[in-house]
Design an enzyme around this catalytic site. Sequence first.
Site, PDB file in Angstrom:
ATOM      1  CB  ALA A   1     -11.417  -0.653   3.220  1.00 58.05           C
ATOM      2  CG  HIS A   2      -7.352  -0.311   0.184  1.00 59.26           C
ATOM      3  ND1 HIS A   2      -6.439  -1.239  -0.244  1.00 59.26           N
ATOM      4  CD2 HIS A   2      -8.541  -0.759  -0.272  1.00 59.26           C
ATOM      5  CE1 HIS A   2      -7.043  -2.175  -0.942  1.00 59.26           C
ATOM      6  NE2 HIS A   2      -8.326  -1.909  -0.972  1.00 59.26           N
ATOM      7  CG  ASN A   3      -7.207   3.678  -2.545  1.00 57.23           C
ATOM      8  OD1 ASN A   3      -6.690   2.556  -2.567  1.00 57.23           O
ATOM      9  ND2 ASN A   3      -6.523   4.781  -2.725  1.00 57.23           N
TER      10      ASN A   3
ATOM     11  CD  GLN B   1      -2.740  -1.475   0.177  1.00 55.25           C
ATOM     12  OE1 GLN B   1      -3.737  -0.761   0.110  1.00 55.25           O
ATOM     13  NE2 GLN B   1      -2.478  -2.423  -0.728  1.00 55.25           N
TER      14      GLN B   1
END
Length: 337
Positions: free
Chosen positions: A236-238, A195
């Site tokens: 979560a990511h993004n 990431q």
Amino acid sequence: MYSLGELAETLDVILSGDPQCRVSGLATLATAGPDQLSFLANDKYLRQLHGTRAAAVILRPAQAAQCPVACLQAEDPYLAFARATALFAPAARPAAGIHPTAVVSAQAQVDESAAIGPQAVVEAGSCIAAGVVIGAHVSIGENCSIGAGCQLHAHAVLYRGVRLGRQCIIHSHAVLGADGFGYAPTTEGWVKIHQLGGVWLGDRVEVGAGTTIDRGALDDTVIEDGAIIDNLVQIAHNCHIGKNTAIAGCTGLAGSTTIGANCTLAGGVGVVGHVEICDNVHITGMTMVTKSISQAGSYSSGTPMSTTREWRRNAVRFAQLDRIQQRLSALEKSTKN
């Protein structure tokens, strides 16, 4: 302590009662004593107004005649109450400086007005702005940026490259910037997708205890100005959360979810990844969002509570819906013929 006159002026409300009467704190209608201020924002508690022992009550002008004690009349009693809590909240702030047990890199920049508590860690390249308060055992990774007036409570964790705007509050055991859950499948197992993005919070964002906000895979995970996030929320990511959006506890957002401004997500909501939710959407508790929402309004899913007997009957009927629909379609065709 504040006099009722001082409170009326500060809160911009109308006082009916003795302006010299002094109050020392806030309490509910049922428990308030003669030196405390209470409020009535929900008619459900109107019956408690008649027996209250409070020194004064914040309420709507239309309810003033029913109040047996002094009252502060406000068009929005709940908002006035919220502003009053700031007056009675403990204002103790640690003295500026770095606790001798804290570990602060020589390559970090710390404003002289910041306070860094016991056993806190600030790694190289991080910048701590004016008036920041960093509690005990807080960990701030490399190249983080903490805006003026932020407060990080004990045991909060910021991984590398996390950026906070001004006046953010990060509660205990919140983790910002851990790796997003990204893996590529192979026949031999999972290959980690490293990431490479970060986490960016705007101004006046509050993050609850135990909440996790993952770093982006490439671009940053973004929380815009004024957003408030409850305890035990997973982002979560993004993901991208719009201005002034509120997310209640135990909600989970899968990767690359976009939520607009002024939305509310009640407790236990789940949102699948890669969906977009427009501005001014309100999602009720335990709803599962499986597709994008393009029109403002309130959305729900699931079934409300019922007795176990009723729930079991409905569960059986739910399993029968397809067969019922087929029979209905056949009946409609036969009547047309």
